[in-house]
Design an enzyme around this catalytic site. Structure first.
Site, mmCIF file in Angstrom:
data_model
loop_
_atom_site.group_PDB
_atom_site.id
_atom_site.type_symbol
_atom_site.label_atom_id
_atom_site.label_comp_id
_atom_site.label_asym_id
_atom_site.label_seq_id
_atom_site.Cartn_x
_atom_site.Cartn_y
_atom_site.Cartn_z
ATOM 1 C CG ASP A 43 -1.790 -1.222 1.350
ATOM 2 O OD1 ASP A 43 -2.271 -1.704 0.319
ATOM 3 O OD2 ASP A 43 -1.963 -1.724 2.481
ATOM 4 C CD GLU A 68 -9.034 -2.625 -1.548
ATOM 5 O OE1 GLU A 68 -9.764 -2.897 -0.588
ATOM 6 O OE2 GLU A 68 -8.202 -3.425 -1.993
HETATM 7 C C1 6LW Z 1 -5.711 -1.951 2.125
HETATM 8 C C2 6LW Z 1 -6.447 -1.929 0.867
HETATM 9 C C3 6LW Z 1 -5.722 -2.960 0.162
HETATM 10 O O1 6LW Z 1 -6.240 -1.192 3.117
HETATM 11 O O2 6LW Z 1 -5.435 -3.928 1.056
HETATM 12 O O3 6LW Z 1 -4.538 -3.539 -1.711
HETATM 13 C C4 6LW Z 1 -5.729 -3.422 2.331
HETATM 14 N N1 6LW Z 1 -5.331 -2.812 -1.028
HETATM 15 O O4 6LW Z 1 -6.421 -0.734 0.170
HETATM 16 C C5 6LW Z 1 -4.727 -3.894 3.311
HETATM 17 O O5 6LW Z 1 -3.418 -3.682 2.809
#
Ligand code: 6LW
Length: 499
Positions: free
Chosen positions: A14, A174
Site C-alpha cells: 500500500d 479501495e
Molecule cells: C488496504 C487496501 C488494500 O487497506 O489492502 O490492496 C488493504 N489494497 O487498500 C490492506 O493492505
C-alpha cells in the site's frame, strides 16, 4: 537506464508517496507489527532507505486487539507548507486517524481521530483546502469513493461526506486518492481485491466533487491478464511528480515464487512505474498498463542497484527494520550493536494476541542466506520464519531435564510437526543456525562448535499468503519462549537481488 522492480522488496504494501521538493518520502502499511507505518526516503525514486516508522508510541498505535493482518491498513503521506501528514486506519482500535510532524526525522503528533468510517483514508491539499477522500458506501448504498473537507489538525469535518465516484465495477473499490493536476481533479483508486485480479483505475473532473468521468481504457494498470508472469496483484497506487515535471506511480504488487507457482511469500511489495500524460490530459502507466521486473527509462540518471544487500545487527536498527508483535514489553529486549538479548515473557509465537518475546526483520528477497548465533537457557529460543501464529517454520535451541537439543519444527495450520531433534553436547560452546532461502525451498542447518548438521528443507509455499491468507509477508523472527533467556548475535541476512 534500466532499473529493477520492486524498488522496495519484501512486505511493504500500500505505498503512498510525497515530496517536499527536495526528497521523496514513502510510507507502507504494517498491520499488527510495532512500531507502525514504515517510512522511507529517497533522492531518486530508485534507492530507498527506511528512516523509521511513523507510529512509535502506544498512544498512537494501540494494538492490543490487533490479530494477524489487522491493526494498521493503508497509510497516506502528504506534504503541505512545511508539514507532513500521515493518515491511516487502525482497523482494530479507533478507525481512521492522522498524525503530523514538521520534522520528518522527529516524532509525530498524537493521533487526530476522525469521525468517519471505512478504510483507506487519503488527503489532498488544494485550493487552500484539505480534502479527505475515503471509501465506503454512498447515500444509495453503493460502494463509492467518499469525500469531504476537513481541518487536519483537529479532524473537524467542514462539509458533509459525499459519494463522488463508484469506480469501474470491480469488487473492493479501495485506496482512493484525489489530486489536483493543472486545473483538473483526478481520482485514482484500486479495484479487484488485493489479489490476482487487482488493478488501478482513475477518473477526472473539472470539479473536486465531480461528476467524474472514468478513463475510457480503465484499468490503467493491471497484470491480471499476464499468465506465467512473476509479478501479479498490481494495484493500490499513488502518484508523485519529480523535479523535472515527470510523473511516477508507486504501487503494490507481489512476486510469485515461480512462473507457474501461484504462491507468494515475501508479501506485497513496492513498485515504481513511469506515468505519461497525453495531449488530452489522460495518463497511461508503464508498457500497455502492465508492470515489469525491469524498466527502461531516460528520466533518471544512471543508478546502480546492488546485486546483494547484507543486513546485520550493526547496520540495522531496533524499531526501524526490527519490529515487534503488537505493543512490546521493552524490558524483554536488550539491544547492542552486535546482539539482542531476549527474555521470554510467558507469551508464545503461537499466540494470536499479546506480545510474545519476538523481534523480526522482513524476508525481502526469495533468495537469502540467513545465519545467527545464539546462546540460551530455558525451554526454547530460536529463529522462526514467521507468516502468522499458525504458519511458521522454527529452528530452536531447547532444554529439558535431559539437557539441550536443537529442533526444526514446521507449523502449518493444524499440523505442528517437530521434523528434527538433535542432542547438543553439554560442553558445546557455539551454536549457529543457518537458513538458505530459495524461492520454493527453505533449507535449514545447525552448526554446533563449527560442525554442521543438516536439518532438511521445507517448502516455502505453506507459508505463502495463498495458504495462510492475510496481508503480510514472511518475517525472520528471533524469539524466546516462556522462562527462556537467549542472546542472539552475529545475525546476518544476505539478500540476493533476484533477476
Ligand atoms: C488496504 C487496501 C488494500 O487497506 O489492502 O490492496 C488493504 N489494497 O487498500 C490492506 O493492505
Amino acid at each position: 537506464m534500466k532499473y529493477r522492480n520492486p524498488v522496495i522488496p519484501g512486505f511493504f504494501p500500500d505505498p503512498s508517496i510525497c515530496t517536499d521538493g527536495k526528497k521523496f518520502y514513502l510510507v507502507t502499511s504494517t498491520f499488527q507489527y510495532f512500531p507502525g507505518v514504515a517510512l522511507f526516503e529517497s533522492e531518486n525514486l530508485i534507492e530507498w532507505k527506511q528512516i523509521g516508522n511513523v507510529l512509535t508510541r502506544k498512544e498512537q498505535l494501540p494494538l492490543d486487539n490487533a490479530t494477524h493482518s489487522a491493526g494498521i491498513f493503508a497509510p497516506v503521506i502528504r506534504y503541505n507548507e512545511g508539514r507532513f501528514y500521515m493518515i491511516t486506519t487502525n482497523v482494530s482500535d479507533g478507525g481512521n486517524f492522522l498524525v503530523y510532524t514538521d520534522d520528518i526525522y522527529g516524532e509525530w503528533s498524537d493521533p487526530v481521530w476522525l469521525n468517519v468510517g471505512g478504510i483507506d483514508p487519503s488527503l489532498c491539499f488544494a485550493d487552500g483546502k484539505c480534502y479527505f477522500t475515503g471509501n465506503g458506501h454512498d447515500e444509495e448504498g453503493y460502494q463509492s469513493v467518499l469525500q469531504c473537507e476537513i481541518v487536519p489538525e483537529t479532524g473537524e469535518m467542514l462539509t458533509p461526506l459525499k459519494g463522488v465516484w463508484r469506480g469501474n465495477g470491480g469488487r473492493y473499490l479501495e485506496g482512493p486518492h484525489l489530486y489536483k493536476i493543472g486545473d483538473e481533479y483526478y481520482l485514482m483508486a484500486a479495484e479487484g481485491g488485493t489479489e490476482y485480479g487487482h488493478m488501478t483505475i482513475y477518473a477526472r473532473s473539472k470539479k473536486p466533487y465531480g461528476p467524474f468521468e472514468g478513463y475510457p481504457k480503465n484499468p490503467v494498470l493491471t497484470n491480471r491478464n499476464l499468465g506465467g508472469y512473476l509479478i501479479q496483484g498490481c494495484g493500490h497506487a499513488d502518484l508523485v511528480q519529480d523535479k523535472n515535471g515527470n510523473w511516477w506511480m508507486v504501487h503494490l504488487a507481489f512476486r510469485q515464487t515461480g512462473r507457474w507457482m501461484m504462491h507468494h511469500i515475501t508479501g506485497r511489495e513496492t513498485y515504481l512505474m513511469p506515468v505519461n500524460f497525453d495531449e488530452n490530459g489522460w495518463f497511461t502507466v508503464g508498457e500497455n498498463g502492465t508492470t515489469a521486473l525491469e524498466v527502461e527509462t531516460d528520466r533518471l540518471p544512471d543508478i546502480k542497484q546492488p546485486d546483494e544487500v547484507v543486513r546485520t545487527f550493526a547496520n540495522t536498527t531496533p524499531g526501524v527494520e526490527w519490529v515487534y508483535q503488537r505493543n512490546p514489553h521493552p524490558e524483554c529486549y536488550e539491544w547492542s550493536d552486535r546482539s539482542v538479548r531476549i527474555t521470554g515473557n510467558g507469551g508464545s509465537i503461537n499466540d494470536a494476541l499479546g506480545s510474545s518475546s519476538f523481534t523480526a526483520i522482513r524476508q525481502e528477497q526469495m533468495d537469502e542466506d540467513v545465519t545467527c548465533r545464539l546462546s540460551a537457557n530455558g525451554p526454547e529460543a530460536g529463529v522462526t520464519l514467521y507468516m502468522d501464529e499458525e504458519h511458521h517454520y522454527d529452528v530452536a535451541l531447547c532444554e529439558d531435564e535431559n539437557g539441550k537439543y536443537v529442533i526444526k519444527r514446521l507449523c502449518i495450520g493444524d499440523v505442528k510437526h517437530v521434523a528434527e531433534r538433535i542432542a547438543v553436547p553439554a560442553d558445546a560452546k557455539d551454536i549457529m543456525f543457518k537458513i538458505h532461502m530459495e524461492p520454493m525451498l527453505y533449507h535449514f542447518s545447525v552448526l554446533i562448535d563449527q560442525k554442521e548438521t543438516d536439518l532438511g528443507s521445507a517448502q516455502t509455499r505453506y507459508l505463502s499468503t495463498e495458504v495462510a491468507s492475510g496481508f503480510t509477508g514472511v518475517m525472520i523472527g528471533l524469539y524466546a519462549e516462556k522462562d527462556t533467556q537467549a542472546t542472539f548475535y552475529d545475525f546476518e541476512a544476505i539478500r540476493k537481488e533476484n533477476l
